[in-house]
Structure formats: C-alpha cells, structure tokens
Design an enzyme around this catalytic site. Sequence first.
Site, PDB file in Angstrom:
ATOM      1  N   HIS A  35     -61.705  15.497 -55.052  1.00 25.69           N
ATOM      2  CA  HIS A  35     -60.977  16.756 -55.139  1.00 25.69           C
ATOM      3  C   HIS A  35     -59.501  16.589 -54.803  1.00 25.69           C
ATOM      4  O   HIS A  35     -58.638  17.171 -55.458  1.00 25.69           O
ATOM      5  CB  HIS A  35     -61.610  17.778 -54.195  1.00 25.69           C
ATOM      6  CG  HIS A  35     -60.968  19.121 -54.240  1.00 25.69           C
ATOM      7  ND1 HIS A  35     -61.156  20.003 -55.288  1.00 25.69           N
ATOM      8  CD2 HIS A  35     -60.127  19.754 -53.371  1.00 25.69           C
ATOM      9  CE1 HIS A  35     -60.465  21.106 -55.060  1.00 25.69           C
ATOM     10  NE2 HIS A  35     -59.830  20.981 -53.911  1.00 25.69           N
ATOM     11  N   HIS A  91     -62.495  27.097 -57.882  1.00 22.96           N
ATOM     12  CA  HIS A  91     -63.286  27.244 -56.659  1.00 22.96           C
ATOM     13  C   HIS A  91     -64.739  27.420 -57.083  1.00 22.96           C
ATOM     14  O   HIS A  91     -65.427  28.357 -56.674  1.00 22.96           O
ATOM     15  CB  HIS A  91     -62.787  28.418 -55.814  1.00 22.96           C
ATOM     16  CG  HIS A  91     -62.570  28.060 -54.379  1.00 22.96           C
ATOM     17  ND1 HIS A  91     -62.928  28.852 -53.327  1.00 22.96           N
ATOM     18  CD2 HIS A  91     -62.035  26.942 -53.811  1.00 22.96           C
ATOM     19  CE1 HIS A  91     -62.615  28.272 -52.180  1.00 22.96           C
ATOM     20  NE2 HIS A  91     -62.068  27.112 -52.458  1.00 22.96           N
ATOM     21  N   GLN A 138     -65.305  28.545 -47.002  1.00 18.08           N
ATOM     22  CA  GLN A 138     -64.302  29.152 -46.144  1.00 18.08           C
ATOM     23  C   GLN A 138     -64.462  30.676 -46.113  1.00 18.08           C
ATOM     24  O   GLN A 138     -65.072  31.274 -46.994  1.00 18.08           O
ATOM     25  CB  GLN A 138     -62.902  28.800 -46.653  1.00 18.08           C
ATOM     26  CG  GLN A 138     -62.692  27.311 -46.874  1.00 18.08           C
ATOM     27  CD  GLN A 138     -63.022  26.861 -48.282  1.00 18.08           C
ATOM     28  OE1 GLN A 138     -63.830  27.473 -48.966  1.00 18.08           O
ATOM     29  NE2 GLN A 138     -62.408  25.772 -48.710  1.00 18.08           N
ATOM     30  N   ASN A 164     -53.477  23.854 -66.361  1.00 17.92           N
ATOM     31  CA  ASN A 164     -54.842  23.622 -66.842  1.00 17.92           C
ATOM     32  C   ASN A 164     -55.803  23.451 -65.688  1.00 17.92           C
ATOM     33  O   ASN A 164     -55.436  22.981 -64.612  1.00 17.92           O
ATOM     34  CB  ASN A 164     -54.895  22.389 -67.750  1.00 17.92           C
ATOM     35  CG  ASN A 164     -54.476  21.129 -67.029  1.00 17.92           C
ATOM     36  OD1 ASN A 164     -55.266  20.514 -66.317  1.00 17.92           O
ATOM     37  ND2 ASN A 164     -53.220  20.717 -67.215  1.00 17.92           N
TER      38      ASN A 164
END
Length: 765
Positions: free
Chosen positions: A59, A108, A254, A522
């Site tokens: 990530h 996400h 989170q 993008n």
Amino acid sequence: MSEEPRFDTVAKAAATPDLPQPYTELGMKDEEYARVREILGRRPTSAELAIYSVMWSEHCSYKSSKVHLRQFGEKAPDTDVLLVGIGENAGVVDVGDGYAVTFKIESHNHPSYVEPHQGAATGVGGIVRDILSMGARPVAVMDSLRFGPADAPDTQRVLPGVVSGISSYGNCLGLPNIGGEVGFDAGYASNPLVNALCVGVLKHENIKLAQASGPGNHVVLFGAATGPDGIGGASVLASASFDEESQAKRPSVQVGDPFLEKLLIECCMELYAKDLVVGIQDLGAAGVSCATTELAAGGTGGMRIELDRVPLRDPRLTPEEILMSESQERMMAIVEPDKLDEFLAVCAKWDILASVIGEVTDVTPEEEARGGRLVMTWRGETIVDLPPRTAADQGPVYHRPIERPADQDALLADDPAALPRPSSDEELRDQVLRVLAAPGICDSSWITDQYDRYVMGNTVLAMPHDSGMIRIAEDTDRGVALATDGNGRYTRLDPYVGTQLAYAEAYRNVAATGARPLAVTNCLNFGSPEDPGVMWQFAEATRGLADACQALGTPVTGGNVSFYNQTGSTAINPTPVIGVLGVIDDVHKRVTSAFSAEGESVVFLLGETRLELGGSAWADVIHGHLGGRPPQIDLDAEAALGRVLIDGAAAELLVSAHDLSDGGLAVALAESCLRGGVGCEVDLGDDAFTALFSESAARAVVSVRPEHETALVDLCAKHGVPVRRLGTVGGSALTMVHRTGRISIEVAELRDAYESTLPALFGNK
C-alpha cells in the site's frame, strides 16, 4: 547500575543480533527483512521493524506497481499546466487567473468491507487531508463505488453503510459531493470498491510540500490524539487478500471524527494564511511512521523525534503501536522556532491539540548525498536510528511475473453479436426499459440524495449530469469540472483498450459540460500482484493509460494503486477508475445533459456508430454475458469530439450535451428526456437495435436550437466529426422511429423504470 529498559532499543538490537523477530507476521518477506538488516548493519529494533513493515507494504511502497507507474512520468505530455506532479500528496495544476487546483483519488476498499460506515467515512477524511496538506482549501468530493449483485445479502449490508459513511463525513465537513458513479457485479461480492476523490483550490504561491528542512525547526503533531484504531491498516487491510476471517480484522479499521476534521481544515487555512508552515504532511496510512519518514526524506536534513511527546488517547500504547496507529484527523508540520508560539496559538484558537514532538536536524558532509538520519527516543532511550529515505523512497521494487491469462483468447472469441436480439418492436421496447432499470445504470438518487451537493454555494453542476463542476472562487467565473469513470467489463476483455475507454469516457464527460480537460488522476483496483495474470492486466492497463494521456495531452498528476482486491483466489474484474479534471473560463456557459422543454430543439448524434457489443450493458443485463472485444478506441476521434463539444459550449450553440457510454444511445436519450422532463422523437435508421445498444466510443448526443443547426454541422465538419440529425425535442414520450416500425415510451414510464430500482432494493432513505 541502571535497570535495562524493557523495550527494544538500538543498543539492545546491536547487542542481540540473533533475537528472533516477528517480521513475517508484519507482512515482510525473508529477503525484505534481510535487506533491512543490511541497511542498518544490525537487526532492527521492534520500532524500526514496525516502520519498515508499514512503509514497505504494498500500500505504501508501490513495490509491485512502481516499475509500471514510471511510464506516467516517462510518457508525460509536454504541458505547462502541471505545477506539482507525481510524488507529492496530490498533483497541482494551473487553471488560470493565478489559481491552482489540486485533486486526487484514493481507495479505501478493504476497510469499507470490514466496517462499511467507518471505512468509507475515513476514506473521505483521508483524501481531504491529502488535499489540505498541499496548501489548498478542499472544495468538493466525489466517489466511485462498486458492489456485488444489488440483491445479494452482503450488498444489502455494505452499500447502505458505505453511503452513510461518505454522506455523514462529507456533509459534516460542509463539502459538496458533486458526482461519481456506482456499479454492481458479482465479481465485487465480498470486495467492494470505495474510491474517494477530493479537489481543492489555492493560489500558486501557497503550494505546500511534504519536506522537513531547516535544522532546528520544530516538528509539530496536531489534530486528534493517537489511539489504537487502525493499527497495521496499511499492511493488514490494504496489502493482503480477503478470506473468510476478514471480519476479524475489524480492529484495523480507523474511526473518524468529521467535526474535528472541519476544525483542522480551518486551523490549517489560518496557519497557511499567516505563513507559519515550512512543510506539512497528513497522517494517513502508516501514521507517524509515514509522516516522519516522508517529511525527513523530502527535506535536506534529518529529524529527531521524542515519541513520548505524542498525545495519546490510550496511555498503554507501545512505541510500535504509536508508530503504526492510523488514528484519523492528524497532521504533522515543520515550524520555524520564531513562529512556534503563533502556530500553537492558532491551534488553540481552533481547539486543536498540538504538541512539539521533535526537531529537524542537520546532516554531516558525508550524509549530504544520501540524506540525514531519523532518530526516535522513548523514555530517554534511542529506539529508532535509520536513514529515512530507505523507508520512504527506497523500498523493494519487484518485477513481478507477467502472463496473459489462459482464458483470454476464449473470452475475446465469445462474441455477443451471436446472442439473440429482440425480434419485435415490443421486445425491443422491453429491453430498453430493462437496461434503463439495471442497478448500475438506473437513477442513483437513492445514493446521491444523501449527499449535500450544493453546500458552500459554488456548485455549478452535480450528479446526475456528465461531470461535476465547481466555481473555484467568489471573485471569478472560472470553474473546474471533474468526472470519474471505469468499466471493469471492458478492462477484463482487454485491459489496454478498456483503460483507454475509461479515460476517454471521463474526458468526454468533462468536455460535454464545456470544460477543457487538463489533467488526470487514477485509482487502479486490481487483484493480487502475485498472480501473473493480474500483473499482465495491470501492465496493459497502465500502458494504455500512459499512451492515452500522452496522446490527448493530459498529464497524470498522481493517484493510487489498490492490489489484493480478491476473495481467496477469485479476483475482481480489473477496474482502473480514471478521474479527469477540466477548466471552463465562464461557468455561465456550462452545458447540462438535459433536453430543454422550452422552445424548439433539434437532436444530433455526434460520432460514428458501429456494431460494438463486447462488454456492453445490453449483453450483461439481457443475457448475463461477458465476452467479445470491447469497443474500439480512436483517440484522435475523442480529441476531435472534445473540441466540438468545448467550442460549441463556448459559442453557446449547445442546449444540451450527453456522452454515450453504458447502455448506448438508448440510455443517453432516456436520461436527457428524464432530466429535462420532456420527450423527443428520433429516427434510428435501418438498424434500430445497433443504433440503440451499441457502445461505440467517441460519441455524444447534443441538442441545439433550429437556428444553430448549420453552425453545429459546420463545426463538426471543421473537426472531422461525423454528425447525424436524429430528430426533435418535444412531447411527453421518447419516440423512436426505424425502417420497419415505431416505438414510443412515455417519459412517465421511463421515469418509473429508471427511478424505482434502488429504492425497491434498499428501501426508503
């Protein structure tokens, strides 16, 4: 004799080189751990291991995608609009009048499946802080969503939570949500895509960067206190595939506080206005680990941090947990000593917690070329001492194996042209309504009505029009338009062409409103990079986007890669979501997609229609079929069509303009009728089926006043765009005449089909 500390220190690491460490549990490979030891000349402390594990995660490091993403820079078109490009928190482009715009889209996905509301909400919060950290005031958000089958129980759980998360966070911030898209497909079951975009406005001279420079300058952490939420999110949720135990990962999601973020925005804007910030970084994935290493790596010196000074919600947190926490609504700034008091006073004014946690350090002549050191202490002991660039910029780079999937040829050969077509006007009429009512095509008001689209008063266009548009400031009529598009069906058939089609659709959507496309962001959503077939899709998709952006002169300013979008061994359809930003000199000359019920209007089809049904909505909705070749892409034709739409808007020739994409002409005509509350009568020619359901690219439906017909035809001829007069606007029905018959559907019936699908599936809002 003093007692030896119970936590891991640099001295202890040097003295215990063979101490076993849980690097595999943190997602690191044997060779990555060995490289860390080589960099440090010893085993890492547990705190250093925490930093490298999150910073070298897929990530954060882009270790599998970096070799392919480089071509966005290598093939970047020659343009003077790009002020800040790839590598910062977000790209920045010049939009004229001394103004700049920064925009970016990020994913996400995984958190939004585990905990839909908080996962989506914090996705919005994170992308807003990325924009804020560039020195800009955030002015709008958008979202691109994908879910499993609309009637699946899991979608019934995930979609309402995602939508409520986006709406509650964005609405509390007072940011209009001006557009986006939603799609449904079995491939997204258990792996939804939640891609959030934010755009901000600033003056050229106010651009901020993530860099820690100036020895002796203070490092200030401000915003929320640090808690245990999101620990390991970058490595646990965003860098691994889902499985049946994914719900157990809920603690890694989170928790957001939009009211605190609103205060943080206003606090930052005052800090910027008073010139109190040297460099700034938001805290998102990897938290303090990311902010400190990236700020130090981007500057000219090093950094010394006293981790004890980090304000905590839970005093039991260990140093490693503090470093890995992804608590939201936090920022880190570099502040000159003589401005510190004023900085802290501004934070206090906005009720923002702020703490000086360290300082920028100088480098020795020997260190100058490779940068300084990042040193962290805990209770007076050194627990981190590493070169920050090795964590932030010099992670592993993998050249993953690439192999064209074995089923690709069979998929392309399965041509939908062989599928049964409607045999009567009644059946054709029925199929128009069925395609219009499909969950991924129908009216999305059930979703968008939960968003405030007009708060702040500068929204010019919003959903359901082709792109969202915002006036950039009160003292100008200049505006920016934004559209996001992606079609996983096309990209599954041909990732190179499919990605270019997604880009072309977003380009058309921006041009259809009268704005000139300027730049691209993008969000590349794919399966596991450890699968050679997925990496072939990714390599082809990035090559396609780089080539298209080069051809049409729109640089890629940044974005996001989301890998491991799969459940077990089943990957999603490759889904690159492309965002295009354009600028319009006068927002009063914007063009909507609605036919006008006032006065006479003539309808024209721009562009060439071919029998192209591969990956089409018709094949999917009517036959559940995916196969054949996607529509061909002609970037010269896209550019020419764009010039007609932009010039036509500037000359005030166009009453309406609507691009053709999912569902072809059938859906475009129906939507323009519905948005204007008026019917139209059109001539489909000899082949009504192809005219209605082909998804050939580089096409748009426009309407003009009768006195502007000749000017439009001349404009199309000037740019070499095929143009065909279809008919006229008027009446209460969409009437379609063809060689052997006539089909008529009342606008009220169109509306019932178009607007009833999502409420029937998900209930009243």
